[in-house]
Each structure stands twice: as C-alpha cells, then as structure tokens.
Design a protein around this motif. Structure first.
Motif, PDB file in Angstrom:
ATOM      1  N   ALA A 112      -1.982  -4.957  -2.679  1.00  0.00           N
ATOM      2  CA  ALA A 112      -2.961  -5.790  -2.973  1.00  0.00           C
ATOM      3  C   ALA A 112      -3.877  -5.783  -3.382  1.00  0.00           C
ATOM      4  O   ALA A 112      -5.014  -5.636  -4.164  1.00  0.00           O
ATOM      5  N   ILE A 150      -2.883  -9.432 -10.143  1.00  0.00           N
ATOM      6  CA  ILE A 150      -2.070  -8.842  -9.128  1.00  0.00           C
ATOM      7  C   ILE A 150      -2.648  -9.124  -7.671  1.00  0.00           C
ATOM      8  O   ILE A 150      -3.560  -8.675  -7.607  1.00  0.00           O
ATOM      9  N   THR A 151      -1.933 -10.199  -7.019  1.00  0.00           N
ATOM     10  CA  THR A 151      -2.544 -10.026  -5.919  1.00  0.00           C
ATOM     11  C   THR A 151      -1.200 -10.436  -4.934  1.00  0.00           C
ATOM     12  O   THR A 151      -0.049  -9.708  -4.985  1.00  0.00           O
ATOM     13  N   LYS A 191       0.592 -12.305  -3.660  1.00  0.00           N
ATOM     14  CA  LYS A 191       2.245 -13.449  -3.974  1.00  0.00           C
ATOM     15  C   LYS A 191       2.665 -12.181  -4.338  1.00  0.00           C
ATOM     16  O   LYS A 191       4.517 -12.906  -5.177  1.00  0.00           O
ATOM     17  N   HIS A 192       2.422 -11.265  -5.262  1.00  0.00           N
ATOM     18  CA  HIS A 192       3.233 -10.799  -6.560  1.00  0.00           C
ATOM     19  C   HIS A 192       4.640  -9.090  -5.495  1.00  0.00           C
ATOM     20  O   HIS A 192       5.132  -8.869  -5.910  1.00  0.00           O
ATOM     21  N   GLU A 212       8.254  -6.884 -14.250  1.00  0.00           N
ATOM     22  CA  GLU A 212       8.183  -7.308 -16.047  1.00  0.00           C
ATOM     23  C   GLU A 212       9.178  -7.500 -15.853  1.00  0.00           C
ATOM     24  O   GLU A 212       9.961  -6.449 -16.335  1.00  0.00           O
ATOM     25  N   LEU A 217       8.516  -5.334  -5.284  1.00  0.00           N
ATOM     26  CA  LEU A 217       7.545  -6.476  -6.688  1.00  0.00           C
ATOM     27  C   LEU A 217       8.945  -7.407  -6.357  1.00  0.00           C
ATOM     28  O   LEU A 217       9.332  -7.188  -6.701  1.00  0.00           O
ATOM     29  N   LYS A 218       8.040  -8.601  -6.180  1.00  0.00           N
ATOM     30  CA  LYS A 218       8.899  -9.918  -6.309  1.00  0.00           C
ATOM     31  C   LYS A 218       9.796 -10.818  -7.313  1.00  0.00           C
ATOM     32  O   LYS A 218      10.420 -10.408  -8.217  1.00  0.00           O
ATOM     33  N   LYS A 219       8.437 -10.012  -8.709  1.00  0.00           N
ATOM     34  CA  LYS A 219       9.402  -9.675  -9.893  1.00  0.00           C
ATOM     35  C   LYS A 219       8.632  -9.018 -10.615  1.00  0.00           C
ATOM     36  O   LYS A 219       7.731  -9.378 -11.128  1.00  0.00           O
ATOM     37  N   VAL A 259       2.852  -5.404 -14.221  1.00  0.00           N
ATOM     38  CA  VAL A 259       3.642  -6.728 -14.049  1.00  0.00           C
ATOM     39  C   VAL A 259       2.040  -7.369 -14.793  1.00  0.00           C
ATOM     40  O   VAL A 259       1.830  -8.823 -15.091  1.00  0.00           O
ATOM     41  N   HIS A 260       0.713  -6.806 -15.277  1.00  0.00           N
ATOM     42  CA  HIS A 260      -0.254  -7.802 -15.426  1.00  0.00           C
ATOM     43  C   HIS A 260      -0.297  -7.340 -17.197  1.00  0.00           C
ATOM     44  O   HIS A 260       0.314  -6.596 -18.003  1.00  0.00           O
ATOM     45  N   PHE A 318       3.327  -1.035 -10.901  1.00  0.00           N
ATOM     46  CA  PHE A 318       2.208  -2.512 -10.141  1.00  0.00           C
ATOM     47  C   PHE A 318       2.262  -3.464 -11.265  1.00  0.00           C
ATOM     48  O   PHE A 318       1.637  -4.287 -11.450  1.00  0.00           O
TER      49      PHE A 318
END
Length: 473
Positions: free
Chosen positions: A388, A404-405, A407-408, A424, A420-422, A242-243, A239
């Motif tokens: 989140a 990262i909220t 929506k991820h 890295e 995760l939706k998307k 993603v940042h 997670f």
C-alpha cells in the motif's frame, strides 16, 4: 334519445310485422324462414317497418353490420347470408334463424381473441417496443463518442523521428459529433487532484458498461513500466489495475525493443479504450536495458511518465536464473554462468542475468532523454513488505487519487508475497500465478558474496543518481 325514438314504434305495429314475417314469401318454399338477430328482448325483421327501427339504431348508435356465418341447412330458402348487429366496442349480436315453433337456431359470429392469446400478443408488442428503445438509445450515444483518430505522419508511422505527442493537435482529428456535451458521468470532477500526463484533470470512476459499449478511444500510453525483469513489474501492474482511472494493456507489447518498425498506429491499437481522466499504461521490463528504447519513447512523447521497479541485483539475478531453469532444466549451474573464470573470480557481465542488475549503467542512457523527476523508482522489496505504501507513491506520481490502500491486500504466506482481496472485475481474492514466487535453488554462499562485492559500487552510484538508498548493501 335512442330509447325515446324506439318507444314511438307501437307494440301493435311490431306484432303485425311479426305475423307477416312468419308467412312464407311468394315464389319461395313454405319452409323458408328469414334469419333474425336479437336486439334487446325483441326480434326484428329486415323487411317492412322493422327496417325503420334498425335505421334508427344505426343513426343513433352507429350500428355496424358484420357478416354472420352462412345459414344452416334448414334456412336454405331465401335467407342468404345473415347479418349481425354489432355496437362499437361491444360484441356482435347475430340474427338467429327461426325453426318452426322451436328455439332459434344459433348463428356462428366472430368471437373475440382468447385472453391468453391477447396477453401473448401484448407481451410481444412490449418487447418489440423495448428493443427499439434500447437500439435508439445506443444510436444516440454512439455519435457523441470522443474518439480522436490519431494519424501519425508517414515517417513517424514507419518508425522515423520527430516528436509524436498523444492527443496533440497535429495528430488528433476530432469528428463533429465529439464536440457534443459529454454525459454527466464522464465529466471531470472539479475537486479531484490532477491526473497523469495528458489527462488534464479528474474523472468519475469509469463505468464498465460504457467501455463495453465501445465508448472512449485508444490512446498511446501516458505511463510505461519500463523495468526491470524479475523486479516485480507484474505485481505492480496487477495492483494498479484496481484503480478505476488506470487502464493497461494485457500482454507486454515489446514495441520499443522488438516491434518499433510496425509503427505507432499498430502500437496504439494494442492499448485498451479509455475515457476522459483515465490513464493508459503498459509494461515491458526489457525496455530498461534496450539502448534504443529511451530515444523511441521520447519520440512518441517527451512527457511520458516512466516507472522502474528495482530489486537487489543479486536476488534478481538468482530469480532470473530460476525462471530460465524452469523452462530449460538442462542449462548449466548458476555458479558456472556467473564467472568467466571461477579461479580468478572474474564476473561474466555479458550474461543477461548479471548485466540487467547494473542499474546505474542503464539509467545513464535514460537520463539523456528524460529528467530524473519524470522517472519513478519503485522498491521491489517494499512492494512485498508494504504494498500500500509503494502504491501510494505510484498513485501520487501518476497524479491519481489514492484509492488503493491497505484494505485491498492480504499477505499469502504460502507464496510469500501480498495478494489482492478483490482483483479487477472480480469479487474473489487474486494472487499472481504459479510462475511467480518460485523457490530459488541453493546457491554457493561464496558466489553470492562475490556478486555483492561486484554490484556494490554500481549500487552506490545508483543511489546517488536516484537520491534514494534502497538498502541492498
């Protein structure tokens, strides 16, 4: 001016010279003829008065003479090689051979390059220039890399003691080119919140191209996920990837528990390249239960931020056993491994699956080297129910902007945890592998209840030490 000078030559003089040209020369064959090149609508001989006309052309228009092809067989008398009159920027005009009263014999003069060949040549030239430009740009960027060359002291590289701060003056040797002005996309944002340890400020979201081109440098980690096994460490790291300001090592390095004798240079080489404002991370869950790990990490940097993902110790022990069972199907049952004596109900604390869950005991060792405020405890249960929310706490702890909220994430009902939706570097949804979220075997309820009674006092102490009630009881 050229036209005015040409008009000075009388037409009668030209006619006389033409009649003289048509007569055979003395000592030559009667059939020999001189080759001519057309100029305008008239023909001029290189002999006599016509030479003066050609001289005028050369002086006035910078006429260039180019060789023509050898004369035809009919011109074998005394013609030799003819010449072509060529104007600068124009096309060559040959002197043609005269063949009696018939039309002049054509002379083969150089032809310009075909248009298709010219286009190909031009395309190749442009490609070459573009390639040179790209290499020039890369050569200009490379000298400006920051790239601190960390050089640990011999005793530290060998695993000795002494503080070793990442980026400290005693370890960093900056090349002169690194003092150049940083590109705009790598400058720190003045309005961004503070970054993690050693970052010293914000940074623009890093460009993937910049990292692929080898920019940035490898640094010792500023934050480490130290535990615990089967608590959710892999999910947390995935997670965090993603940042844009987080860069993490791929595999678990196991440096502070197994490879410490290899030295900090070897350890640093395992880390990814990072730009200014990015945080280097790694995760090895076994550090939390390794007695030497706190002292070794403190020797690297006393400012290292530590993250511990904890989970209900009973559920964690069953998950640990499930993982071992998938690799060794012939191991004894969970119940037989839990007790030293099933009749007396004495728990076998030497079994690693049980020992790891005594969090308070392990935390005492860490507090000898790090203050409690430098350790973040993440709830493995909340990481599933509210990813989140927990990631928000982690981002705040690391000094990162909350990117990262909700929506991820989306919840995968089949696996039973968020995905995760998307991920890295990808535009597709991503869930952890099949090794995560295994179905637990059925465990005797009496055994589970006995384990809960065993862990209760340790949990209560852990709540007091961390100042957080995780609700496992």
């Amino acid at each position: 001016m050229v036209v005015l000078k040409l008009k000075q030559v009388s037409s009668a003089q030209v006619a006389t010279e033409r009649s003289q040209r048509l007569q055979p020369e003395e000592g030559g064959e009667a059939g020999s003829r001189e080759r001519l090149c057309p100029v305008g609508s008239q023909r001029f001989s290189p002999a006599g008065g016509a030479q003066r006309v050609v001289g005028l052309w050369r002086a006035a228009a910078s006429v260039v003479q180019t060789p023509c092809a050898p004369p035809l067989a009919a011109d074998s008398g005394g013609g030799g090689h003819g010449t072509c009159l060529a104007w600068p920027g124009g096309r060559a005009v040959p002197r043609a051979s005269m063949a009696g009263n018939g039309p002049p014999a054509p002379a083969a003069c150089p032809e310009p390059l075909p248009r298709s060949v010219f286009k190909k040549f031009l395309l190749m030239l442009m490609s070459l220039l573009m390639s040179l430009y790209v290499f020039y740009c890369l050569a200009e960027r490379c000298p400006s890399l920051p790239g601190p060359l960390l050089a640990a002291a011999p005793e530290q590289a060998a695993g000795g003691g002494g503080p070793l701060e990442p980026g400290s003056p005693s370890l960093a040797s900056w090349p002169p080119a690194a003092r150049r002005k940083r590109p705009k996309q790598q400058r720190r944002r003045p309005d961004a919140p503070g970054r993690g340890a050693g970052s010293g400020g914000g940074g623009e979201p890093p460009g993937t191209l910049a990292l692929l081109l080898g920019e940035g440098s490898k640094r010792l980690p500023q934050a480490i996920i130290v535990g615990v096994k089967k608590g959710g460490t892999r999910a947390l790291l995935e997670f965090l990837r993603v940042h844009p300001d987080v860069r993490a090592a791929g595999a678990e390095p196991h440096f502070f528990d197994r490879g410490y004798e290899r030295g900090f240079a070897w350890y640093r080489d395992l880390m990814p390249r990072t730009l200014d404002g990015q945080i280097t991370m790694e995760k090895t869950p076994s550090y939390f239960v390794t007695k030497e790990a706190p002292a070794r990490i403190s020797a690297m940097s006393k400012g290292t931020k530590l993250i511990v993902v904890v989970r209900d110790p009973v559920t964690r022990a069953i998950s640990d056993y499930t993982q071992t069972l998938s690799k060794k199907p012939d191991i004894p049952t969970f119940e037989s491994l839990t007790f030293k004596n099933r009749t007396t109900g004495l728990i076998d604390t030497s079994w690693s699956a049980i020992q790891i869950g005594i969090y308070a005991k392990h935390l005492e060792n860490w507090l000898l080297y790090f203050p409690i405020g430098q350790i973040l405890f993440v709830s493995g249960e909340r990481l599933i129910s509210d990813p989140a929310g927990e990631l928000g706490r982690v981002q705040d702890f690391l000094g990162l902007k909350r990117i990262i909220t909700d929506k991820h994430f989306y919840f995968n009902k089949t696996k039973g945890f968020p995905c995760l939706k998307k991920a890295e570097g990808s535009s597709k949804p991503h869930c952890l592998g099949k090794t995560k979220g295994r179905t637990h075997p059925n465990i005797d309820r009496e055994v589970v209840q006995r384990l809960r009674e065993f862990y209760r006092p340790f949990n209560m102490k852990f709540y007091q030490m961390t100042g957080h009630d995780f609700g496992w009881d």
